[in-house]
Design a protein around this motif. Structure first.
Motif, PDB file in Angstrom:
ATOM      1  N   LEU A  12     -15.300  15.658  -8.287  1.00 59.02           N
ATOM      2  CA  LEU A  12     -14.826  14.871  -7.323  1.00 59.02           C
ATOM      3  C   LEU A  12     -15.262  13.394  -7.165  1.00 59.02           C
ATOM      4  O   LEU A  12     -14.562  12.287  -7.218  1.00 59.02           O
ATOM      5  CB  LEU A  12     -15.258  15.290  -5.685  1.00 59.02           C
ATOM      6  N   GLU A  13     -16.429  13.185  -7.453  1.00 58.25           N
ATOM      7  CA  GLU A  13     -17.122  11.822  -7.659  1.00 58.25           C
ATOM      8  C   GLU A  13     -16.515  11.134  -8.795  1.00 58.25           C
ATOM      9  O   GLU A  13     -16.253  10.012  -8.858  1.00 58.25           O
ATOM     10  CB  GLU A  13     -18.654  11.868  -7.926  1.00 58.25           C
ATOM     11  N   GLY A  22     -13.225   6.061  -2.094  1.00 60.19           N
ATOM     12  CA  GLY A  22     -14.368   7.161  -1.590  1.00 60.19           C
ATOM     13  C   GLY A  22     -13.825   8.509  -1.809  1.00 60.19           C
ATOM     14  O   GLY A  22     -12.906   8.759  -1.745  1.00 60.19           O
ATOM     15  N   ARG A  23     -15.131   9.208  -1.844  1.00 58.51           N
ATOM     16  CA  ARG A  23     -15.115  10.777  -2.097  1.00 58.51           C
ATOM     17  C   ARG A  23     -14.302  11.359  -1.011  1.00 58.51           C
ATOM     18  O   ARG A  23     -13.452  12.425  -1.406  1.00 58.51           O
ATOM     19  CB  ARG A  23     -16.613  11.356  -2.262  1.00 58.51           C
ATOM     20  N   GLY A  24     -14.197  10.868   0.204  1.00 55.86           N
ATOM     21  CA  GLY A  24     -13.472  11.277   1.061  1.00 55.86           C
ATOM     22  C   GLY A  24     -12.123  11.340   1.151  1.00 55.86           C
ATOM     23  O   GLY A  24     -11.203  12.251   1.469  1.00 55.86           O
ATOM     24  N   THR A  25     -11.488  10.325   0.485  1.00 57.32           N
ATOM     25  CA  THR A  25     -10.133   9.972   0.140  1.00 57.32           C
ATOM     26  C   THR A  25      -9.684  10.978  -0.819  1.00 57.32           C
ATOM     27  O   THR A  25      -8.610  11.492  -0.637  1.00 57.32           O
ATOM     28  CB  THR A  25     -10.066   8.541  -0.370  1.00 57.32           C
ATOM     29  N   ALA A  43      -2.947   6.407  -6.900  1.00 57.64           N
ATOM     30  CA  ALA A  43      -3.966   6.123  -7.800  1.00 57.64           C
ATOM     31  C   ALA A  43      -4.949   7.413  -7.836  1.00 57.64           C
ATOM     32  O   ALA A  43      -5.343   7.680  -9.193  1.00 57.64           O
ATOM     33  CB  ALA A  43      -4.607   4.998  -7.185  1.00 57.64           C
ATOM     34  N   VAL A  44      -5.233   7.973  -6.903  1.00 57.79           N
ATOM     35  CA  VAL A  44      -6.210   9.255  -6.903  1.00 57.79           C
ATOM     36  C   VAL A  44      -5.377  10.350  -7.911  1.00 57.79           C
ATOM     37  O   VAL A  44      -5.954  11.032  -8.734  1.00 57.79           O
ATOM     38  CB  VAL A  44      -6.326   9.969  -5.477  1.00 57.79           C
ATOM     39  N   GLU A  45      -3.988  10.553  -7.776  1.00 57.69           N
ATOM     40  CA  GLU A  45      -3.207  11.451  -8.504  1.00 57.69           C
ATOM     41  C   GLU A  45      -3.414  11.005  -9.976  1.00 57.69           C
ATOM     42  O   GLU A  45      -3.430  11.843 -10.812  1.00 57.69           O
ATOM     43  CB  GLU A  45      -1.940  11.787  -7.986  1.00 57.69           C
ATOM     44  N   ARG A  46      -3.398   9.713 -10.291  1.00 58.35           N
ATOM     45  CA  ARG A  46      -3.402   9.313 -11.841  1.00 58.35           C
ATOM     46  C   ARG A  46      -4.874   9.701 -12.463  1.00 58.35           C
ATOM     47  O   ARG A  46      -4.947  10.055 -13.365  1.00 58.35           O
ATOM     48  CB  ARG A  46      -2.952   7.786 -11.711  1.00 58.35           C
ATOM     49  N   ALA A  47      -5.687   9.614 -11.526  1.00 58.25           N
ATOM     50  CA  ALA A  47      -7.358   9.756 -11.922  1.00 58.25           C
ATOM     51  C   ALA A  47      -7.500  11.304 -12.147  1.00 58.25           C
ATOM     52  O   ALA A  47      -8.211  11.674 -12.959  1.00 58.25           O
ATOM     53  CB  ALA A  47      -8.131   9.234 -10.806  1.00 58.25           C
ATOM     54  N   ILE A  48      -6.896  11.865 -11.249  1.00 65.22           N
ATOM     55  CA  ILE A  48      -6.838  13.469 -11.419  1.00 65.22           C
ATOM     56  C   ILE A  48      -6.367  14.063 -12.754  1.00 65.22           C
ATOM     57  O   ILE A  48      -6.882  14.478 -13.450  1.00 65.22           O
ATOM     58  CB  ILE A  48      -6.366  14.268 -10.181  1.00 65.22           C
ATOM     59  N   PRO A  55      -9.457  21.210  -8.654  1.00 65.46           N
ATOM     60  CA  PRO A  55     -10.282  21.740  -7.567  1.00 65.46           C
ATOM     61  C   PRO A  55     -10.513  23.339  -7.663  1.00 65.46           C
ATOM     62  O   PRO A  55      -9.532  23.879  -7.759  1.00 65.46           O
ATOM     63  CB  PRO A  55      -9.421  21.612  -6.460  1.00 65.46           C
ATOM     64  N   ASN A  56     -11.695  23.548  -7.662  1.00 73.06           N
ATOM     65  CA  ASN A  56     -12.107  25.067  -7.865  1.00 73.06           C
ATOM     66  C   ASN A  56     -12.677  25.461  -6.552  1.00 73.06           C
ATOM     67  O   ASN A  56     -14.045  25.470  -6.459  1.00 73.06           O
ATOM     68  CB  ASN A  56     -12.952  25.374  -9.007  1.00 73.06           C
TER      69      ASN A  56
END
Length: 349
Positions: A12-13, A22-25, A43-48, A55-56
């Motif tokens: 997640l980090e 941030g991690r919470g976002t 942006a988060v979805e692109r990074a994922i 996520p497990n």
């Protein structure tokens, strides 16, 4: 960044660092929680996608001793209250908000000291990750007991003006004040109120809004303003239909000429309408009635109920968002969220 070298399973980090958030976002995006801007979510979805982060929940549970379970705790002494729309709507809203989080929802009733102790031991044993607590009366110690154990806890409502635990509430004072001002603006002048149990802060706030609108000021004021009603215009209920019926009869006996009543819940308002009808009073011709909640019941009362709407779905999302953020980062400070209410005009006023 395309040529970035990394080893091991992405965390997640890692996603947070790549997305610049941030991690919470990242947690809110993964859990499909509300409150994230579209551009940030993309942006988060692109990074994922770039990192191949998955996520497990099972692995996270084992590694962090997580139960992947949230307890929705109702601190009420009477099972009959589960027949009231407030509880059903709250369970639905929270369940909907948790649907994509991978968390189980456990419903628990705490009716006294023995059940409170048992629940604290249950939570201490790691069987739940966090607690959503509903219907806490003034002096209820459970939130403080859970906080001392470091168990993430969010209240629906608050026990006092100085509540230290995270909570989601609505503007009860403003909602009641708006309702009474509407009654005054429509020509009503002899306005009574039926409150909830006055050992609950929510009931105190709705009573305060009623008093402020009628010139009484806050509850700390020593004397009412000229023309403001005294406490004989106030009857206490317990948020049940029968208490609304009883309180309405009391008010009619004290003030036969009353022409409006603000009722602190739609369920009590249904009882008040029945009592008015039994006394030969027409709603709204003789007595206008305004409730509080705007649950589906409000549209099934005859006449359809004018009421103060609580945004129950938004409440559910906010409760879950605050709890998930606290679970992801235990250093997050207590937060207090107060949502707006809205007067919904129908036929009863």
């Amino acid at each position: 960044m395309a040529g970035r070298q990394r080893t091991g399973t992405p965390t997640l980090e890692d996603v947070a660092a790549l997305a610049g958030v941030g991690r919470g976002t990242v947690s809110r995006v993964v859990n499909n929680a509300a409150g994230v801007k579209d551009s940030t979510r993309r942006a988060v979805e692109r990074a994922i996608a770039e990192l191949g982060y998955v996520p497990n929940h099972a692995a996270r549970s084992l590694a962090g001793r997580r139960a992947d379970a949230v307890a929705l705790v109702v601190t009420e002494a009477e099972w009959r209250l589960f027949g009231e729309p407030f509880f059903a709507e709250t369970v639905r809203a929270v369940s909907d908000a948790l649907a994509d989080s991978g968390m189980h929802l456990l419903l628990t009733l705490v009716r006294g000291a023995a059940e409170r102790r048992r629940f604290v031991e249950y939570a201490r044993g790691g069987r739940v990750d966090g607690v959503l607590l509903v219907s806490a009366h003034g002096g209820e110690p459970l939130p403080d007991m859970l906080a001392e154990l470091g168990i993430a806890t969010v209240l629906l409502g608050r026990r006092s003006a100085d509540e230290p635990v995270s909570y989601v509430d609505v503007d009860n004072v403003g909602g009641a004040r708006t309702a009474v001002r509407y009654l005054l603006g429509s020509g009503r002048s002899a306005i009574a109120t039926i409150t909830g149990p006055l050992d609950m802060y929510v009931a105190q706030c709705r009573l305060r809004g009623y008093r402020e609108a009628l010139g009484r000021g806050t509850e700390r004021d020593a004397a009412p303003a000229p023309g403001a009603p005294d406490d004989s215009w106030v009857a206490e209920g317990d948020f049940t239909e029968e208490s609304g019926r009883r309180a309405m009869r009391e008010l009619l006996a004290r003030h036969p000429g009353l022409d409006a009543v603000l009722v602190a819940s739609d369920t009590m308002a249904a009882g008040a309408v029945h009592a008015l009808r039994a006394a030969g009073r027409r709603v709204p011709d003789d007595v206008a009635v305004i409730g509080f909640d705007d649950f589906p019941l409000a549209q099934h009362i005859h006449p359809r109920l004018t009421t103060v709407r609580q945004p129950v779905d938004e409440i559910g999302r906010a409760l879950v968002r605050l709890l998930l953020e606290e679970l992801e980062d235990s250093a997050v400070a207590w937060r207090h969220v107060v949502l707006r209410t809205e007067l919904v005009r129908r036929d009863s006023a």
